[in-house]
Design an enzyme around this catalytic site. Structure first.
Site: not given
Ligand code: NAD
Length: 468
Positions: A222, A256
Site C-alpha cells: 500500500e 496517502c
Molecule cells: P516509510 O516507508 O518511511 O515507513 C513505513 C514503514 O516501513 C515503517 O513501519 C518503518 O519502520 C518501515 N521501514 C522504514 N525503513 C525500512 C527499511 N529500510 N526496511 C524495512 N522497513 C522499513 O513510509 P512512511 O514515511 O512511514 O509513510 C509515507 C509513505 O507511505 C507515503 O508515500 C504515503 O503515501 C504512503 N502511505 C500509503 C498508504 C496507503 O494506504 N496506500 C497509507 C499511508 C501512507
C-alpha cells in the site's frame, strides 16, 4: 497445514525467528480456522478500541497533533465500523462456494474454499498509525491468520500504546507486536512469512518486495504517490473548495490519498484560488497554526523537507511555520515548474500546487505522463467531463465531486496500481487478500468414462472434445 521450510534470519542484532515459530505453532493447532475464534478476536479488538478511547486519542494527539474529531472518525471510528462490517459478513465470506462441474467430471462437485495463509507480517506507516496497522489486522484475523504487527516508530506513542494493549485483549498465542524502526523491520523481513502487508513509501516498498522474493512470499504494498485533482470551471465552486480543503488539509495533508496537486484551466485559476482561500479561513481561521483542529507535521525532518519545497516557487497563500509544534500552515503554490521537487515528489504535507492547463485533455495528458496515482479526483457539473477523465486515466481509486470519501465504503477495495501499490483491502477485499482460495473437486467412483484414458483414437478424441 502449510509445509514450513526452515526459518532464516539475517545477521542482525535482533532476530524474531522464535516469535514467528511460536505463531506458526499456534496456527498449526488449527485454532484460527474456527469462525468462533475469529469472531471472538474481532470482538476483543472492538473492546480494546472502545475501552481505551481516551488513551488512543491522546496518543494520536501527542504524535500528530490530531484533533479529537479526526482521530475518532479516521482512526478509532474507522476501525470500529470495519470490525462491525466484518462481523456481519464473515460467515458469508468464509463459506465454501459451490461452483458448477463440467460433464467430464460427473458425477462430481466443485468448491472454492477460502483458507487462511498462516502467519503474516503487517508493517504500518505513521500518518494514520492506528488505522493503517489495525485495519489489515482485522482482515488478517477475519481470514484466520496469526499476525505480527510492526507499528511505525515515527508515531511513537501510538506504537507503544498498541504494544501495551494488544497483549491485554488479544490471544497472544496468535499475535505479537514488535516495535522498532529499520533494524527491527529488516530482521522481521528476513523471516519466512505467509504474507507481508506493507504500508508506506515506494523506496521501502522495494526493500520489502526484495526481502519477500527470497522466500517467494506474496506481498501487498500500500504505497503512495501524487494524487491529482481536476477542477473544471463548470463546477459548484463553493462545495468543491469546501470538500477539497477537507481532503487536502485533514491531518495537515499527511494522507496517502490527499489531493497532491490541482489541475485547472488557465482562465479559472484566480476564481479557484479565491474560493480555496475563503474556505481555508472558514475551516481553520485566519491563523490556522493556532487552530486546534489543524494537525502537526510528524517531525522536524519532515517539516524541513516540506520547507525545502517552497524554495523558488510562487507561494500565493500560507507558508508560515511553527517550528515548535512542528507545523506548516495550509499553503497554495501557483504554477510551480513540473520539474521542481514539489511536482516530482509526493508532497505528503499541507502544500497545494495549482497547475494550469489549456483544457482538461491537456491535464489528462500530464497525469498520464507520470506514475499511476493512488487516488484521482475530478470536480465538474458535467458528467461528460468526469467520464472523460475516468475513462482516460488509471489510478487506484477515483472519486468525483468529493475527496477521500470512497474510503468509507467497505464494499470498495482500496489499493494502488503501478507505482502506487499492489493488492488491496477493506471489506471482503481484505479477507481475500489474507486468504488462499483452495479449489476442491469431489468425485465419486461411479461412472468412469473410458475415452479419457489411453490408448487414444480419433473416436475417443471426438468424444473428449464434446464432453470438455
Ligand atoms: P516509510 O516507508 O518511511 O515507513 C513505513 C514503514 O516501513 C515503517 O513501519 C518503518 O519502520 C518501515 N521501514 C522504514 N525503513 C525500512 C527499511 N529500510 N526496511 C524495512 N522497513 C522499513 O513510509 P512512511 O514515511 O512511514 O509513510 C509515507 C509513505 O507511505 C507515503 O508515500 C504515503 O503515501 C504512503 N502511505 C500509503 C498508504 C496507503 O494506504 N496506500 C497509507 C499511508 C501512507
Amino acid at each position: 497445514m502449510p509445509n514450513r521450510p526452515s526459518l532464516h534470519a539475517v545477521e542482525s542484532s535482533v532476530c524474531f525467528v522464535d516469535v514467528v515459530h511460536k505463531l506458526n505453532d499456534s496456527f498449526d493447532t488449527g485454532k484460527t480456522q474456527s469462525l468462533e475464534w475469529r469472531k471472538s478476536q474481532l470482538k476483543a479488538l472492538e473492546n480494546l478500541l472502545k475501552d481505551n478511547q481516551h488513551d488512543i486519542l491522546q496518543a494520536l494527539k501527542n504524535d500528530l497533533g490530531k484533533c479529537k474529531t479526526e482521530a475518532m472518525v479516521a482512526e478509532q471510528g474507522f476501525l470500529l465500523s470495519d470490525i462491525k462490517h466484518t462481523l456481519k459478513h464473515l460467515g458469508k465470506w468464509a463459506k465454501p462456494r459451490k461452483v458448477s462441474t463440467p460433464m467430464v467430471a460427473w458425477p462430481g462437485k466443485s468448491f472454492r474454499k477460502p483458507e487462511p495463509l498462516g502467519t503474516v507480517l503487517i508493517i504500518g506507516a505513521w500518518n494514520y498509525p492506528l488505522q493503517l496497522l489495525l485495519a489489515p489486522y482485522i482482515a488478517a484475523i477475519a481470514a484466520g491468520n496469526c499476525a505480527v504487527l510492526k507499528p511505525s516508530e515515527l508515531a511513537e506513542e501510538t506504537s507503544s500504546l498498541v504494544a501495551k494493549l494488544i497483549p491485554q485483549y488479544m490471544d497472544t498465542s496468535c499475535v505479537a507486536v514488535i516495535e522498532g524502526g529499520k533494524d527491527e523491520a529488516t530482521a522481521l523481513l528476513a523471516c519466512k512469512w505467509d504474507h507481508i502487508f506493507y504500508t508506506g513509501g515506494e523506496a521501502v516498498g522495494k526493500i520489502v518486495m526484495n526481502a519477500a522474493a527470497r522466500h517467494l512470499t506474496p506481498v501487498t504494498l500500500e504505497l503512495g504517490g501524487k494524487s491529482p485533482c481536476f477542477v473544471d470551471k463548470d463546477t459548484n465552486l463553493t462545495v468543491t473548495a469546501r470538500r477539497l480543503v477537507w481532503g487536502k488539509w485533514m491531518n495537515a495533508g499527511q494522507t496517502c490519498i490527499a489531493p497532491d496537486y490541482v489541475i485547472v484551466e488557465k482562465d479559472f485559476e484566480q476564481k479557484f484560488i479565491e474560493a480555496v482561500k475563503k474556505e481555508l479561513k472558514k475551516q481553520y481561521g485566519k491563523k490556522p497554526l493556532l487552530s486546534r483542529d489543524y494537525g502537526n507535521i510528524i517531525n522536524h525532518r519532515h517539516l524541513k523537507r516540506l520547507e525545502s519545497y517552497l524554495e523558488n516557487v510562487n507561494v500565493v497563500y500560507g507558508g508560515e511555520l511553527d517550528e515548535a509544534r512542528p507545523a506548516m500552515a495550509p499553503t497554495l503554490v501557483l504554477e510551480p515548474s513540473l520539474d521542481s521537487p514539489l511536482m516530482k515528489e509526493e508532497i505528503f504535507g499541507p502544500i497545494l500546487p495549482i497547475i494550469t492547463v489549456d483544457n482538461m485533455d491537456a491535464g489528462i495528458k500530464l497525469v498520464n505522463s507520470r506514475p499511476k496515482p493512488l487516488a484521482l479526483y475530478a470536480f465538474s457539473d458535467k458528467d461528460s467531463v468526469l467520464d472523460n477523465i475516468i475513462s482516460k486515466t488509471s489510478s487506484g481509486s477515483v472519486c468525483t465531486n468529493d475527496t477521500m470519501l470512497f474510503m468509507t465504503n467497505p464494499e470498495l477495495p482500496f489499493g494502488g496500481v503501478g507505482n502506487s501499490g499492489m493488492g488491496s483491502y477493506h471489506g471482503q477485499a481484505g479477507f481475500d487478500t489474507f486468504s488462499h482460495i483452495k479449489t476442491i473437486m469431489k468425485r465419486s467412483f461411479a461412472l468412469d468414462v473410458f475415452f479419457r484414458y489411453a490408448p487414444f483414437s480419433k473416436f475417443k478424441l471426438s468424444l473428449l472434445k464434446k464432453f470438455l
